[in-house]
Design an enzyme around this catalytic site. Structure first.
Site, PDB file in Angstrom:
ATOM      1  N   HIS A  34       1.593  -2.918  -0.713  1.00  0.00           N
ATOM      2  CA  HIS A  34       0.673  -2.008  -0.029  1.00  0.00           C
ATOM      3  C   HIS A  34      -0.181  -2.741   0.999  1.00  0.00           C
ATOM      4  O   HIS A  34      -0.147  -3.985   1.084  1.00  0.00           O
ATOM      5  CB  HIS A  34      -0.207  -1.264  -1.036  1.00  0.00           C
ATOM      6  CG  HIS A  34      -1.055  -2.143  -1.911  1.00  0.00           C
ATOM      7  ND1 HIS A  34      -2.094  -2.916  -1.429  1.00  0.00           N
ATOM      8  CD2 HIS A  34      -1.026  -2.364  -3.264  1.00  0.00           C
ATOM      9  CE1 HIS A  34      -2.673  -3.560  -2.413  1.00  0.00           C
ATOM     10  NE2 HIS A  34      -2.042  -3.248  -3.546  1.00  0.00           N
ATOM     11  N   CYS A  89      -0.088  -6.467  -7.467  1.00  0.00           N
ATOM     12  CA  CYS A  89       0.692  -5.947  -6.345  1.00  0.00           C
ATOM     13  C   CYS A  89       0.873  -7.007  -5.265  1.00  0.00           C
ATOM     14  O   CYS A  89       0.326  -8.102  -5.332  1.00  0.00           O
ATOM     15  CB  CYS A  89       0.008  -4.711  -5.758  1.00  0.00           C
ATOM     16  SG  CYS A  89      -0.127  -3.330  -6.914  1.00  0.00           S
TER      17      CYS A  89
END
Length: 226
Positions: A189, A201
């Site tokens: 992201h 992430c």
């Protein structure tokens, strides 16, 4: 043409000497150019038309063409190298994009459970595309996958039902359960690659994520390596 001097020695006209000099100089320059071409560093950054220059690379070697238009990147593979903090996009043995990344706040080692701050390692694929997530555009990975589920099940960390559900999702290439102790919701992201700040992430700068979101699709393979 030669001219005989009074002392009996031969003398060449000045124009003949100049001609001989320039011919010798040209011959030396051509030889030097070939030698320098043979010594080109394979690691140097190419300039000019990258596609044409890449034709001279050895067969099977990874080529580089960062000028490939986004519309021509239709079957990409994504590689994340955690130690290098880089994300590479490769298509047909050509490196078409290279982005810096930030990882989980505890990046070393494979992810084992929810909250450990580690970015998982292994062979994944994109199972979700979200254009409006908490961190803007994002690409969800199919973690936990079969490898992580098997390790956790035989260690007694997840139940047989959870193990079954993760395996079924893996076999059907669906989104796996994200509510087990293994954690989930591992995304690529936006938000910045300035440091390791995520919960596991892979984070990119916003402009890089804009490009990657256009390139990648559900099913795109993502390999995350140490």
């Amino acid at each position: 043409m030669q001219i005989m001097r009074l002392d009996g020695k031969m003398k060449f006209p000045i124009n003949m000497l100049l001609l001989a000099f320039f011919l010798s100089a040209c011959s030396m320059q051509n030889s030097g150019s070939k030698l320098e071409s043979a010594r080109v560093d394979k690691n140097c950054k190419p300039s000019g038309n990258l596609s044409q220059q890449n034709e001279s690379h050895e067969k099977g070697a990874l080529k580089v063409d960062y000028l490939t238009p986004l519309c021509n990147i239709s079957a990409p593979e994504v590689f994340v190298y955690k130690e290098k903090r880089r994300l590479y996009v490769v298509q047909s043995n050509v490196l078409v994009r290279d982005y810096p990344v930030g990882l989980g706040f505890h990046p070393q080692g494979d992810k084992e459970k929810e909250g450990d701050g580690r970015t998982p390692e292994g062979e994944f694929w994109i199972c979700v595309k979200n254009a409006a997530s908490q961190f803007g555009k994002s690409l969800g990975l199919n973690y936990p996958d079969k490898k992580h589920a098997e390790r956790a099940f035989f260690a007694g960390i997840i139940s047989p039902v959870e193990f079954r559900d993760i395996l079924l999702a893996f076999e059907n290439r669906d989104k796996p359960p994200w509510n087990t102790v293994l954690g989930g919701e591992i995304f690529i992201h936006s938000g910045g690659a300035h440091k390791d700040w995520t919960n596991g992430c892979v984070a990119l700068y916003d402009s890089d994520m804009e490009e990657l979101f256009k390139i990648a699709a559900v099913g795109t393979p993502v390999s995350i390596r140490p």
